[in-house]
Design a protein around this motif. Structure first.
Motif, PDB file in Angstrom:
ATOM      1  N   SER A 534      52.709  20.809  19.185  1.00  0.00           N
ATOM      2  CA  SER A 534      53.211  21.392  19.673  1.00  0.00           C
ATOM      3  C   SER A 534      53.764  20.796  21.022  1.00  0.00           C
ATOM      4  N   GLY A 535      54.578  21.142  21.895  1.00  0.00           N
ATOM      5  CA  GLY A 535      54.318  20.694  22.990  1.00  0.00           C
ATOM      6  C   GLY A 535      54.598  21.453  24.018  1.00  0.00           C
ATOM      7  N   ARG A 536      54.432  23.326  23.405  1.00  0.00           N
ATOM      8  CA  ARG A 536      54.635  24.636  24.251  1.00  0.00           C
ATOM      9  C   ARG A 536      53.232  24.933  25.175  1.00  0.00           C
ATOM     10  N   LYS A 537      53.372  25.809  25.949  1.00  0.00           N
ATOM     11  CA  LYS A 537      52.123  26.239  26.466  1.00  0.00           C
ATOM     12  C   LYS A 537      51.296  26.883  25.235  1.00  0.00           C
ATOM     13  N   ALA A 538      50.019  26.932  25.798  1.00  0.00           N
ATOM     14  CA  ALA A 538      49.301  27.909  24.464  1.00  0.00           C
ATOM     15  C   ALA A 538      49.479  28.879  24.706  1.00  0.00           C
ATOM     16  N   GLY A 539      50.043  29.976  25.516  1.00  0.00           N
ATOM     17  CA  GLY A 539      49.929  31.258  25.687  1.00  0.00           C
ATOM     18  C   GLY A 539      51.000  31.762  24.919  1.00  0.00           C
ATOM     19  N   ASN A 540      51.987  30.779  24.520  1.00  0.00           N
ATOM     20  CA  ASN A 540      52.851  30.874  23.464  1.00  0.00           C
ATOM     21  C   ASN A 540      52.833  30.973  22.109  1.00  0.00           C
ATOM     22  N   LEU A 541      51.788  30.064  22.175  1.00  0.00           N
ATOM     23  CA  LEU A 541      51.204  29.846  20.240  1.00  0.00           C
ATOM     24  C   LEU A 541      50.646  30.386  20.268  1.00  0.00           C
ATOM     25  N   ASP A 542      49.273  30.926  21.139  1.00  0.00           N
ATOM     26  CA  ASP A 542      48.814  31.732  20.732  1.00  0.00           C
ATOM     27  C   ASP A 542      49.220  34.025  20.717  1.00  0.00           C
ATOM     28  N   LEU A 543      50.239  33.466  20.901  1.00  0.00           N
ATOM     29  CA  LEU A 543      50.780  35.226  20.740  1.00  0.00           C
ATOM     30  C   LEU A 543      51.929  35.044  19.784  1.00  0.00           C
ATOM     31  N   TRP A 544      52.155  34.467  19.178  1.00  0.00           N
ATOM     32  CA  TRP A 544      52.983  34.012  17.951  1.00  0.00           C
ATOM     33  C   TRP A 544      52.161  33.787  16.685  1.00  0.00           C
ATOM     34  N   LEU A 545      51.502  33.072  16.718  1.00  0.00           N
ATOM     35  CA  LEU A 545      50.514  32.447  15.640  1.00  0.00           C
ATOM     36  C   LEU A 545      49.524  32.837  15.825  1.00  0.00           C
ATOM     37  N   SER A 546      48.061  33.059  17.130  1.00  0.00           N
ATOM     38  CA  SER A 546      47.089  33.134  16.739  1.00  0.00           C
ATOM     39  C   SER A 546      46.478  33.701  15.666  1.00  0.00           C
ATOM     40  N   ASP A 547      47.469  35.200  15.267  1.00  0.00           N
ATOM     41  CA  ASP A 547      46.740  35.748  13.667  1.00  0.00           C
ATOM     42  C   ASP A 547      46.469  34.966  12.183  1.00  0.00           C
ATOM     43  N   LEU A 548      47.136  34.002  12.562  1.00  0.00           N
ATOM     44  CA  LEU A 548      47.588  32.725  11.241  1.00  0.00           C
ATOM     45  C   LEU A 548      46.194  32.185  10.594  1.00  0.00           C
ATOM     46  N   ASP A 549      45.875  31.319   9.807  1.00  0.00           N
ATOM     47  CA  ASP A 549      44.423  30.608   9.925  1.00  0.00           C
ATOM     48  C   ASP A 549      44.524  29.445   9.775  1.00  0.00           C
ATOM     49  N   ILE A 550      45.656  28.796  10.929  1.00  0.00           N
ATOM     50  CA  ILE A 550      45.809  27.720  11.103  1.00  0.00           C
ATOM     51  C   ILE A 550      45.354  27.226  12.741  1.00  0.00           C
ATOM     52  N   ASP A 551      45.602  25.438  12.159  1.00  0.00           N
ATOM     53  CA  ASP A 551      44.748  25.232  14.117  1.00  0.00           C
ATOM     54  C   ASP A 551      46.621  25.644  14.557  1.00  0.00           C
ATOM     55  N   LEU A 552      46.031  25.254  16.337  1.00  0.00           N
ATOM     56  CA  LEU A 552      47.094  25.069  17.207  1.00  0.00           C
ATOM     57  C   LEU A 552      46.488  24.290  18.351  1.00  0.00           C
ATOM     58  N   ILE A 553      47.496  22.657  18.601  1.00  0.00           N
ATOM     59  CA  ILE A 553      47.752  22.154  19.402  1.00  0.00           C
ATOM     60  C   ILE A 553      48.867  22.253  20.525  1.00  0.00           C
ATOM     61  N   ALA A 554      48.538  22.560  22.097  1.00  0.00           N
ATOM     62  CA  ALA A 554      49.539  23.016  22.621  1.00  0.00           C
ATOM     63  C   ALA A 554      49.653  21.668  23.370  1.00  0.00           C
ATOM     64  N   GLU A 555      50.757  21.409  24.387  1.00  0.00           N
ATOM     65  CA  GLU A 555      50.426  20.556  25.517  1.00  0.00           C
ATOM     66  C   GLU A 555      51.063  19.323  24.674  1.00  0.00           C
ATOM     67  N   HIS A 556      51.589  18.904  23.169  1.00  0.00           N
ATOM     68  CA  HIS A 556      51.353  18.001  23.549  1.00  0.00           C
ATOM     69  C   HIS A 556      49.626  17.260  22.603  1.00  0.00           C
ATOM     70  N   GLY A 557      48.716  18.604  22.875  1.00  0.00           N
ATOM     71  CA  GLY A 557      47.524  18.006  22.618  1.00  0.00           C
ATOM     72  C   GLY A 557      46.381  18.101  24.377  1.00  0.00           C
ATOM     73  N   LYS A 559      45.733  21.083  25.021  1.00  0.00           N
ATOM     74  CA  LYS A 559      44.908  22.302  24.891  1.00  0.00           C
ATOM     75  C   LYS A 559      44.753  22.170  22.559  1.00  0.00           C
ATOM     76  N   VAL A 560      43.378  22.729  22.315  1.00  0.00           N
ATOM     77  CA  VAL A 560      43.176  22.766  21.212  1.00  0.00           C
ATOM     78  C   VAL A 560      42.778  24.298  20.724  1.00  0.00           C
ATOM     79  N   LYS A 561      43.316  24.769  19.476  1.00  0.00           N
ATOM     80  CA  LYS A 561      42.760  26.068  19.357  1.00  0.00           C
ATOM     81  C   LYS A 561      42.537  25.349  17.904  1.00  0.00           C
ATOM     82  N   ARG A 562      41.103  25.344  17.032  1.00  0.00           N
ATOM     83  CA  ARG A 562      40.992  25.235  15.727  1.00  0.00           C
ATOM     84  C   ARG A 562      40.798  26.673  14.774  1.00  0.00           C
TER      85      ARG A 562
END
Ligand SMILES: O=P(O)(O)OC[C@H]1O[C@H](O[C@H]2O[C@H](CO)[C@@H](O)[C@H](O)[C@H]2O)[C@H](O)[C@@H](O)[C@@H]1O
Ligand code: UDP
Ligand code: MG
Length: 724
Positions: A534-557, A559-562
């Motif tokens: 996503s192009g979103r900030k890490a903060g948004n994705l963190d808040l909404w999706l970090s409970d799930l067992d998935i990878d997050l890519i923020a700000e178009h790449g 920041k990355v969170k496995r």
């Protein structure tokens, strides 16, 4: 066999009537001269106006004669000539496009005539058109033709070339019918200009006046990819070189020389046109003779003015002005055996031109504006002994290629005067060095290459349009995708967030996943690697999706969170120094745009206008985006016109690179990508031969398939879950 249909206002012949007899003459003007050899090949045809109004029976006779010459006439009545050709084309568009704004006029009646005449040309083309033909429309008289054809034949291949300059947005926007003109042109697939500046001005007008966003040289018009490029037109070099080297040209030169005497000659050759800067050139010559009296008697100007559009008042006045100046200068400096200016008001055939090009030591070509200017190139090709000097205006398109000419600003009289002296006194060695380098340039890029390049670009674009047209994902294809997923052992799925999994919302912080989505993502993460990209900030994705067992890519790449790990920042990043300047520009637009706001991410800046009054938001975002594009040149930044946002980010980062990084060294046997906007195109492009790529929404895309909205995405994901 598929043919090429060339269309221009003027045919490459002009018909005249002499004592009731019809005479066919070749047309002057660069366009006719330039494309002369192309339309005669194979079944190709050239459609245009034969330059005369005729009786019905005569029209019949002309049509038959022209068909034998691969031409098809479009006849214009006296009033069409008056209103469409002399009126709107040459008293609105021509002055506007050459920056002569005091000559422009805006008459509704002439605009209507312009629309009707363009329809007439489009009808004539329709009559001869077969589905696989390529249509190549030329010039400002026919700007509406591409759209008229496109409406009737949605898939036909249309190219357009503009031979005159395209003015800055500031001037173009003065024309009341500007948007219709732009949309008219955008009916073409490929649009060519002589120079990069012309193309840049055109893109900026499309953006600011008609609301199209563009990426590099591409514009998306109702799901059709349109490309714009700069292709400077060349000449048939060998034809001019051979003609100038012929016995005939040499004999003519000797005979003219006998009558003229031994003085050095300066060639001035143009159509009668205020854009060509003829009076300014004459005044500079007068001043030169006054300032450097030692040259009186030793140098003359050879002035050829080809009659053109002489029914337009400003052209008539120009003729009078030129005649006055010639008389004045000849009266002032002429003697019994010295004529300062030899003036001819007519056109000459090639043999004569070649003799003139040979015998003039200097060519002085100093238009105030000129799309290209072919005379300058012909002069170069005709210099058999690789000597002579070209004085050329910076305002001619040709100056972009001919940097070894003596380049002058036609408004700088002192510089013009001095350039005559410099040219007359230039050592032969320097003349040869400059001329030889210009000959190489003109010889390398000829009219034939220009035509090939234009046609090849057009055909190549057409192929890409076809290949990239997204395919609607029907139920059969869906089943296939699900079936393959079922068999996959190592599947990975990249999901964009906004517009792909959730709909857009007025407040971007209000887009938390609903229960349905969380459910889908939870189940899916058990049977495949899931990456939210996503192009979103890490903060948004963190808040909404970090409970799930998935990878997050923020700000178009950036920041990355496995899954299950901490956020990591992409180390190869460029600095954030650009932000200060970009932020102040964006803030300036916020002050003037109620409802707009700035979102600051660690490495990107986003200007949102979803809450702004509709028209105002569109307008300001276009201004802002042009403003940013201008300031960001050479800074390795991208300005992206997204969905109700304008975003600036370092160009080194994009979702495509981030997705490639994620799969590097892994053995995924099933890769799937979903996304909805411009930034997702980078992922589609990067993974194009490895993945099932699916675009959400309509419009052109690099993705192989398309679905309508986020609901369809969710339902497909649900099918995949159910299948495993
Ligand atoms: O048809 P006319 O009204 O008699 O005018 C003659 C042509 O003039 C213009 O020529 C341009 O095309 C040249 C070749 O690309 C270029 O070198 C020059 O700078 C342009 O002014 C006009 O564009 C043509 O449409 C006219 O037929
Ligand atoms: O007496 C003349 C003078 C000029 N030309 C041709 O007219 C064209 C002028 O083209 P250019 O691009 O210089 O200007 P335009 O008239 O198209 O604006 C050139 O090919 C010239 O060789 C001609 O055939 N006879
Ligand atoms: Mg999106």
């Amino acid at each position: 066999m598929a043919k090429t249909i060339i269309v221009s206002n003027r045919l490459p012949i002009r018909i005249e009537k002499e004592e009731e007899e019809l005479i066919y003459k070749t047309s002057e003007g660069g366009l006719a001269t330039g494309l002369g050899s192309i339309y005669k090949e194979n079944d190709n045809i050239w459609i245009g106006w034969p330059g005369i109004s005729l009786e019905k029976e005569e029209e019949q006779e002309v049509e038959e004669e022209l068909i034998n010459r691969n031409m098809r006439p479009v006849f214009l009545s006296e009033s069409e000539v008056q209103e469409f050709y002399l009126g709107f084309s040459n008293q609105t568009l021509w002055p506007a496009f050459h920056y002569f704004i005091h000559h422009m006029r805006f008459k509704e009646k002439e605009w209507i005539a312009y629309m009707q005449a363009n329809q007439k040309f489009a009808d004539a083309i329709s009559k001869w058109l077969e589905p696989d033909d390529t249509i190549w429309v030329h010039d400002y008289q026919l700007m509406l033709v591409p759209e008229l054809l496109r409406n009737k034949f949605p898939n036909v291949t249309i190219g357009f070339f503009q031979h005159i300059p395209f003015p800055s947005y500031e001037v173009f926007r003065m024309i009341p019918w500007r948007k219709k003109l732009l949309n008219g042109l955008l009916g073409a697939d490929f649009i060519g200009f002589h120079t990069y500046d012309d193309m840049r001005h055109f893109l900026s007008s499309c953006h600011r006046l008609a609301g199209y966003s563009y990426n590099r040289n591409q514009i998306l018009v109702k799901n059709r990819l349109v490309e714009v490029d700069s292709l400077p037109m060349g000449i048939d070099y060998d034809k001019y070189a051979e003609s100038a080297g012929s016995q005939l040209a040499k004999a003519k030169e000797i005979s003219y020389r006998d009558s003229l005497g031994p003085q050095d000659l300066i060639l001035s050759m143009d159509r009668l046109d205020y854009s060509k800067g003829i009076p300014g050139r004459l005044r500079a010559f007068e001043k030169f003779l006054g300032e450097y009296p030692e040259y009186q008697g030793r140098v003359s100007m050879f002035l050829i003015v080809v009659p053109s559009r002489d029914k337009v008042p400003s052209y008539k006045e120009l003729k009078e002005e030129v005649e006055f100046l010639v008389g004045h200068i000849n009266g002032k400096y002429g003697t019994i055996n010295y004529v300062p200016i030899h003036f001819y008001y007519r056109s000459f055939p090639l043999d004569d031109l070649s003799a003139f090009y040979r015998m003039c030591k200097i060519a002085m070509i100093t238009p105030n504006r000129d799309g290209m200017n072919l005379v300058s190139k012909e002069y170069i090709a005709s210099r058999e002994n690789v000597d002579g000097v070209l004085i050329l205006s910076e305002m001619a398109g040709a100056s972009k290629e001919l940097s070894d000419a003596l380049l002058v600003n036609p408004n700088d009289e002192a510089q013009m005067v001095l350039s005559i002296k410099t040219a007359l006194e230039m050592p032969l060695s320097e003349q040869k060095r400059r001329m030889s380098s210009m000959q190489k340039t003109v010889q390398k890029y000829t009219i034939f290459q220009w035509v090939d390049l234009f046609i090849n670009n057009l055909k190549d674009l057409k192929k890409r349009q076809l290949a990239m047209a997204t395919k609607k994902l029907n139920s059969g294809l869906k089943e296939k995708l699900v079936e393959e997923f079922k068999k996959a052992k190592e599947p990975i799925i990249f999901l964009d967030y906004d517009g792909t999994l959730v709909p857009f919302h007025e407040d971007p912080n209000d887009c938390a996943p609903d229960e349905e989505l969380t459910g889908i993502l939870k189940k899916l993460s058990k049977i495949a690697q899931l990456v939210i990209i996503s192009g979103r900030k890490a903060g948004n994705l963190d808040l909404w999706l970090s409970d799930l067992d998935i990878d997050l890519i923020a700000e178009h790449g950036i920041k990355v969170k496995r899954a299950g790990k901490d956020w990591e920042e992409n180390e190869n990043l460029i600095s954030n120094e650009w932000k200060t300047e970009a932020r102040s520009i964006m803030e300036f637009y916020i002050q003037r745009t109620p409802g707009a706001f700035l979102e600051e991410k660690d490495h990107t800046l986003v200007w949102h206008y979803r809450k702004v009054e509709k028209g105002l938001g569109d307008l300001r975002s276009r201004e802002l985006s042009s403003h940013l594009k201008h300031f960001m040149t050479n800074k390795d930044l991208n300005v992206i016109d997204g969905d109700h946002v304008v975003e600036v980010k370092p160009s080194a980062i994009n979702k495509g690179k981030a997705s490639l990084e994620r799969i590097k060294g892994q053995n995924y046997d099933y890769i799937m990508v979903f996304g909805d906007d411009r930034t997702d195109e980078d992922t589609f492009e990067a993974l194009t031969d490895k993945a099932h790529t699916i675009k959400v929404g309509s419009g052109f895309s690099f993705a192989k398939f398309a679905v309508e909205n986020h609901e369809e995405v969710r339902s497909l994901l649900q099918d995949m879950i159910d299948a495993k």
